[in-house]
Scaffold this motif. Structure first.
Motif, PDB file in Angstrom:
ATOM      1  N   ARG A 110       0.825  -1.202   0.000  1.00  0.00           N
ATOM      2  CA  ARG A 110       0.000   0.000   0.000  1.00  0.00           C
ATOM      3  C   ARG A 110       0.866   1.262   0.000  1.00  0.00           C
ATOM      4  N   ALA A 111       1.925   1.265   0.815  1.00  0.00           N
ATOM      5  CA  ALA A 111       2.770   2.461   0.890  1.00  0.00           C
ATOM      6  C   ALA A 111       3.374   2.777  -0.474  1.00  0.00           C
ATOM      7  N   ALA A 112       3.883   1.751  -1.162  1.00  0.00           N
ATOM      8  CA  ALA A 112       4.503   1.985  -2.469  1.00  0.00           C
ATOM      9  C   ALA A 112       3.464   2.501  -3.464  1.00  0.00           C
ATOM     10  N   GLU A 113       2.293   1.869  -3.465  1.00  0.00           N
ATOM     11  CA  GLU A 113       1.253   2.314  -4.399  1.00  0.00           C
ATOM     12  C   GLU A 113       0.745   3.711  -4.027  1.00  0.00           C
ATOM     13  N   PHE A 114       0.739   3.989  -2.736  1.00  0.00           N
ATOM     14  CA  PHE A 114       0.298   5.307  -2.269  1.00  0.00           C
ATOM     15  C   PHE A 114       1.249   6.379  -2.809  1.00  0.00           C
ATOM     16  N   ILE A 115       2.562   6.112  -2.679  1.00  0.00           N
ATOM     17  CA  ILE A 115       3.533   7.116  -3.129  1.00  0.00           C
ATOM     18  C   ILE A 115       3.448   7.306  -4.646  1.00  0.00           C
ATOM     19  N   THR A 116       3.379   6.212  -5.387  1.00  0.00           N
ATOM     20  CA  THR A 116       3.334   6.384  -6.849  1.00  0.00           C
ATOM     21  C   THR A 116       2.030   7.067  -7.256  1.00  0.00           C
ATOM     22  N   THR A 117       0.949   6.773  -6.541  1.00  0.00           N
ATOM     23  CA  THR A 117      -0.317   7.431  -6.854  1.00  0.00           C
ATOM     24  C   THR A 117      -0.229   8.926  -6.562  1.00  0.00           C
ATOM     25  N   ALA A 118       0.334   9.266  -5.403  1.00  0.00           N
ATOM     26  CA  ALA A 118       0.459  10.690  -5.068  1.00  0.00           C
ATOM     27  C   ALA A 118       1.303  11.411  -6.116  1.00  0.00           C
ATOM     28  N   LYS A 119       2.394  10.771  -6.536  1.00  0.00           N
ATOM     29  CA  LYS A 119       3.243  11.419  -7.556  1.00  0.00           C
ATOM     30  C   LYS A 119       2.485  11.583  -8.867  1.00  0.00           C
ATOM     31  N   ALA A 120       1.694  10.572  -9.213  1.00  0.00           N
ATOM     32  CA  ALA A 120       0.916  10.677 -10.456  1.00  0.00           C
ATOM     33  C   ALA A 120      -0.088  11.828 -10.366  1.00  0.00           C
ATOM     34  N   LEU A 121      -0.702  11.985  -9.200  1.00  0.00           N
ATOM     35  CA  LEU A 121      -1.664  13.084  -9.035  1.00  0.00           C
ATOM     36  C   LEU A 121      -0.946  14.425  -9.139  1.00  0.00           C
TER      37      LEU A 121
END
Ligand SMILES: Cc1cc2nc3c(=O)[nH]c(=O)nc-3n(C[C@H](O)[C@H](O)[C@H](O)COP(=O)(O)O)c2cc1C
Lengths: 422, 296
Positions: free
Chosen positions: A150-161
C-alpha cells in the motif's frame, strides 16, 4: 569541495528522550514552542524541521502510557502554521500511508507546498495495524507485507496526481481505484520531498525505489556504514543515482566545555530520561511482560522474555527488538559484569546520546560520519522543548561552516534544491 | 442591537500573499470571523491548512474552514481542527459540509455516494465523534508530577468509545483539549431538513429562511444570514437586524473598510473585545462532558 552535511530539527517527541521534568522544559503543545524550535533551526540554516506522528496514544500493560510526554498537534496543520513564521526552512511531517487516502493527502501536501513556497516534505510510515486502526473507519486491516504494498502504491499514486498539475487521472492498483480531477496546479517542488522511515527489507526497498531520503535509526558508525552501503546498493538496483536518496539518521548530542563536562551532563540527562518508573517500563518493552513487581534499583529478572510479537506489552510504538532472548542475555551479562541495577543498565543500553563532547569534538565527529560514508546528514533530536537546539546552532553550526561542510546561507529556493535533490 | 459580522472567503489562489493581504484587511477591521469555502475535491487550497497558514499572521479574526465529513476520517478532522485552535489561540471553528457528488466519491473510490439521509446521518456521527475527541482530555490532564514520574494523570483522559453506523472510534485524541474546549461548529442550513438533522452552534441561512430557523431552534443557537455584497448591503443588513438573528455573513466579494465603517456608524456592528471565537459569539464556556460525568 567536501561533501555538505544535511541538518534537520526533530521536535521533541513522545518518548523518554524528551525530558519534561527539567525546570527549563516548556509546553509540548503551545504553538510558541514550535515557533521557537523552527526559528532556531532556520537561524542555524537547517534544511528542515521534522515532526513524528502517532495515531493513538501509546499503551503499556493495557493502560495509557503516562510517564513520557503525551499529546501533540496534527502534523500538517502545525506545519502550515509554521510556514507563516519561517521563510526557508523545510517542513517535514510524518504521515501514515495506511490511515490516509491518496487524493486527500496529495491535495493537502500540494497545498502545503504552495503555501510554503516549495518547502513541504512527507515522511511515509506504515505502523502496526489493529491498534491505530481502532481510531479509523478503515480499521486495522493490513499485515506487514501489505502495508508496504500500500505504501509503495500510495507514493506512486500521489506522484501521479501531482504530475497531473490540475488535470484528470484514472488510477487502478491493487489498493486503489480512483478517478477524477486533481485540482491543484503544479506546486513549486513538483513533488514534495519524500522521506521513509521503515527498516525492514520491505521498507528499505520502498525507500530505494521511491523516496528522496531515509530517516534511519542506525547511528553507530559501523552500523550506519553498513546501512548506507545496503541502501545505496538498493537504490542503484532500481536504476537510480545513489546520490538521489539521502540517508539521515536521527541522533542526539550533548555539548560541554570539556570532554569530562560533556560526559557529566550527558549522564545527568540520562538519569532524567530514565526515572525509576521509566526503567521498569523500558525493561518491559524488551521482556514483553509485566515487571511492575521488580525493584528498579535491584537486579535484572532471571525469567525470560515473552515471544509474542502479535500481542506486545507496549502498543503504538514500532518494535525495536528482533531478538528478545539474545538481547536479554546480553543485558544480563553486562549487568553482571558491571554490577548494574535495572535502572543503571537501562541508562547504559537504551537511548544513550550519540555525540557527546565539546562543540569542536561534536563537529568533527559529525563531519567524519558524512565524509566516510556513514550518512548524508542528521536529524537532531533535542531533549528539551523548545530550547534544545539553541546551543547547537550557536556553537556547532559555526564550526561546521568553518570546516566548509555546511552552508553559510540558503542557496536554493525550495527544500528539494537545498537538499541537492533533483 | 449590534450584529456579529462574518465574511466568506472564496477563491482558487494558491499564492499565500494573496490570502495574507485579504485576511489582514479583515483582521484590521476586527471582523468576528471568516469562513473559508471548500469542497472535498475543491479547486482552491485545502481550507484547514489555509486557515492555519494565516492564523499566526492575524490576531483577532476567527478562522472557520469548511471541512467535509463525507469520505474523511473524523479522527483526522478532530485533530486538525484542535490544532487550528492551538495555532490561532482559540479562534478556530469548523463549517461542516457533506458531499453528494459522485465525482467526489470517485476520488476516494471506496463506496457509492450516500443519499441525503445517509450523508447527514454520517455528518451527525462525525460531529459527535469530533466533539467527544475534543473533550477526551480534561483541561488539567497534564500534571508533570516529578515525584511519581507521571506526565499526565491518565484518569483525566477518556476513551470516547464511539460505535456508530458509519464508523467506530476508540480515542482518546492524540491532541490535548484545545484552548476553546470546543471550537465553534457551523453549517449551512437552507431548510428544516438540515437544521433539524444537524446540531451545531452556528447556522448560515438565507434571508427567506431566517424567520423559520429562528422560530424552530432554541435561543442559544446562533443564526447568521448570508448576504451577497452589493451596492445596498448596509440597508439590507439594517432590515435583517430585526429578525432575531445573531449576525450576517457577507459573501461574493471582499469587504472593504468603508462598508465596515458604515455598519459601525449605523450601530449595526461593534468589534468585540472577546479573544476566543466562542466568547465573541456569546456561546457559553464549553463544559467537558467527561469531566462532568466524572464529578457526577
Ligand atoms: C527512525 C524511525 C522513525 C519512525 N517514526 C515513526 C513515526 O513517527 N510514526 C509512526 O507511526 N511510525 C514511525 N516509524 C515506524 C515505521 O513506519 C514502521 O512502522 C516500523 O519501522 C516497522 O516497519 P519496518 O518493519 O519496515 O521497520 C519509524 C521508524 C523508524 C525506523
Amino acid at each position: 569541495m567536501p561533501k555538505q552535511i544535511i541538518l534537520a530539527a526533530h521536535f521533541p517527541g513522545v518518548n523518554n528522550t524528551t525530558v519534561w521534568s527539567d525546570p527549563r522544559a516548556g509546553s509540548q503543545i503551545a504553538f510558541d514552542s514550535f515557533v521557537h524550535l523552527a526559528r532556531t533551526a532556520e537561524r542555524g540554516l537547517f534544511d528542515f524541521f521534522f515532526l513524528a506522528e502517532g495515531l493513538r496514544l501509546r499503551e503499556q500493560r493495557g493502560l495509557i502510557h503516562d510517564l513520557d510526554v503525551v499529546g501533540r498537534p496534527d502534523t500538517l496543520t502545525v506545519l502550515s502554521a509554521l510556514a507563516a513564521v519561517t521563510e526557508h526552512l523545510g517542513l517535514a511531517g510524518t504521515l501514515n500511508a495506511t490511515w490516509h487516502e491518496p487524493f486527500e493527502l496529495a491535495r493537502q501536501l500540494a497545498t502545503l507546498d504552495h503555501l510554503s513556497n516549495g518547502r513541504a516534505a512527507w515522511n511515509v510510515v506504515t505502523s502496526p495495524g489493529a491498534f491505530f486502526g481502532e481510531n479509523f473507519r478503515r480499521g486495522g486491516f493490513l499485515d506487514h507485507a501489505d502495508r508496504y504494498v500500500r505504501a509503495a502504491e500510495f507514493i506512486t499514486t500521489a506522484k501521479a496526481l501531482w504530475d497531473t498539475g490540475g488535470g484528470d487521472f484514472r488510477i487502478r492498483t491493487s489498493q486503489f481505484d480512483i478517478s477524477g480531477t486533481f485540482p491543484v496546479p503544479r506546486s513549486p517542488q513538483g513533488h514534495p520531498v519524500i522521506l521513509q522511515a521503515g527498516d525492514s527489507a520491505g521498507g528499505r526497498d520502498v525507500a530505494a525505489e521511491h523516496a528522496d531520503a531515509i530517516f534511519s535509526r542506525h547511528h553507530r558508525i559501523d552500523d550506519a556504514r553498513e546501512f548506507y552501503r545496503d541502501i545505496k546498493t538498493r537504490v542503484a538496483g532500481h536504476g537510480r543515482d545513489p546520490d538521489d536518496l539521502k540517508i539521515i539518521p536521527g541522533v542526539s548530542y550533548v555539548l560541554g566545555d570539556s570532554a569530562a563536562d560533556a560526559q557529566e551532563k550527558a549522564h545527568h540527562i540520562r538519569r532524567q530520561q530514565v526515572s525509576p518508573q521509566t526503567a521498569i517500563l523500558l525493561l518491559e518493552q524488551l521482556w514483553n511482560r509485566d515487571l511492575s513487581g521488580y525493584d528498579p534499583e535491584g537486579p535484572l529478572p532471571s525469567i525470560d522474555p515473552v515471544l509474542d510479537e502479535d500481542d506486545t506489552i507496549i502498543k503504538g510504538r514500532a518494535g525495536m527488538y528482533p531478538d528478545r532472548i539474545g538481547t536479554a542475555n546480553e543485558w544480563r551479562a553486562l549487568a553482571e559484569q558491571k554490577k548494574l541495577s535495572i535502572r543503571d543498565l537501562i541508562i547504559e543500553v537504551t537511548g544513550r546520546q550519540n555525540f557527546i563532547g565539546t562543540p569542536a569534538d561534536v563537529a568533527a565527529r559529525l563531519d567524519e560520519y558524512v565524509q566516510t560514508g556513514a550518512c548524508d546528514g542528521f536529524i537532531l533530536v533535542p531533549h528539551l522543548t523548545p530550547t534544545g537546539l539553541d546551543d547547537f546552532v550557536d556553537q556547532v553550526v559555526p564550526l561546521l561552516q568553518e570546516r566548509g561542510v555546511f552552508r553559510t546561507g540558503y542557496t536554493g529556493t525550495t527544500l528539494r534544491q537545498n537538499l541537492g535533490l533533483r | 442591537m449590534t450584529l456579529r459580522l462574518a465574511v466568506e472567503l472564496d477563491g482558487g489562489s494558491f499564492a499565500a500573499p494573496d490570502w495574507i493581504a485579504r485576511i489582514r484587511a479583515l483582521d484590521e477591521a476586527e471582523l468576528d470571523f471568516v469562513t473559508f469555502a471548500d469542497t472535498f475535491g475543491g479547486a482552491g487550497p485545502e481550507a484547514v491548512l489555509l486557515a492555519a497558514r494565516l492564523a499566526p499572521l492575524t490576531r483577532h479574526v476567527g478562522l472557520v474552514p469548511v471541512a467535509t465529513t463525507t469520505h474523511t476520517e473524523p479522527f483526522h478532522l478532530s485533530t486538525a481542527l484542535a490544532t487550528l485552535d492551538f495555532v490561532s489561540r482559540g479562534r478556530a471553528g469548523w463549517q461542516v459540509r457533506v458531499s453528494a457528488d459522485p465525482g467526489e466519491a470517485a476520488l476516494v473510490g471506496r463506496r457509492e455516494p450516500l443519499g441525503f439521509g445517509g450523508l447527514f446521518a454520517e455528518a451527525r456521527e462525525a460531529v459527535e465523534v469530533v466533539r467527544r475527541l475534543w473533550d477526551s482530555w480534561q483541561d488539567d490532564a497534564i500534571i508533570k508530577d516529578v515525584a511519581t514520574g507521571r506526565y499526565i494523570d491518565r484518569d483525566r483522559l477518556h476513551y470516547v468509545e464511539f460505535d456508530g453506523t458509519y464508523f467506530s472510534v476508540k480515542g482518546p485524541s492524540i491532541v490535548p483539549r484545545p484552548p476553546q474546549g470546543q471550537p465553534v461548529v457551523a453549517a449551512l442550513a437552507h431548510g428544516p431538513q438540515v437544521w433539524n438533522s444537524l446540531d451545531v452552534d452556528v447556522y448560515f441561512t438565507t434571508p427567506d429562511a431566517a424567520a423559520d430557523i429562528v422560530r424552530d431552534l432554541p435561543a442559544e443557537k446562533k443564526i447568521f444570514i448570508d448576504v451577497a455584497v452589493s451596492d445596498n448591503t448596509v440597508d439590507v443588513i439594517e432590515k435583517l437586524e430585526k429578525t432575531g438573528i445573531s449576525g450576517v455573513r457577507l459573501t461574493g466579494a471582499d469587504v472593504d473598510g468603508d462598508l465596515v465603517a458604515e455598519l459601525r456608524r449605523r450601530g449595526l456592528f461593534t468589534p468585540s473585545d472577546a479573544t476566543t471565537l466562542r466568547e465573541r459569539l456569546g456561546l457559553p464556556q464549553a463544559v467537558n462532558r467527561y469531566e462532568e460525568a466524572a464529578h457526577a
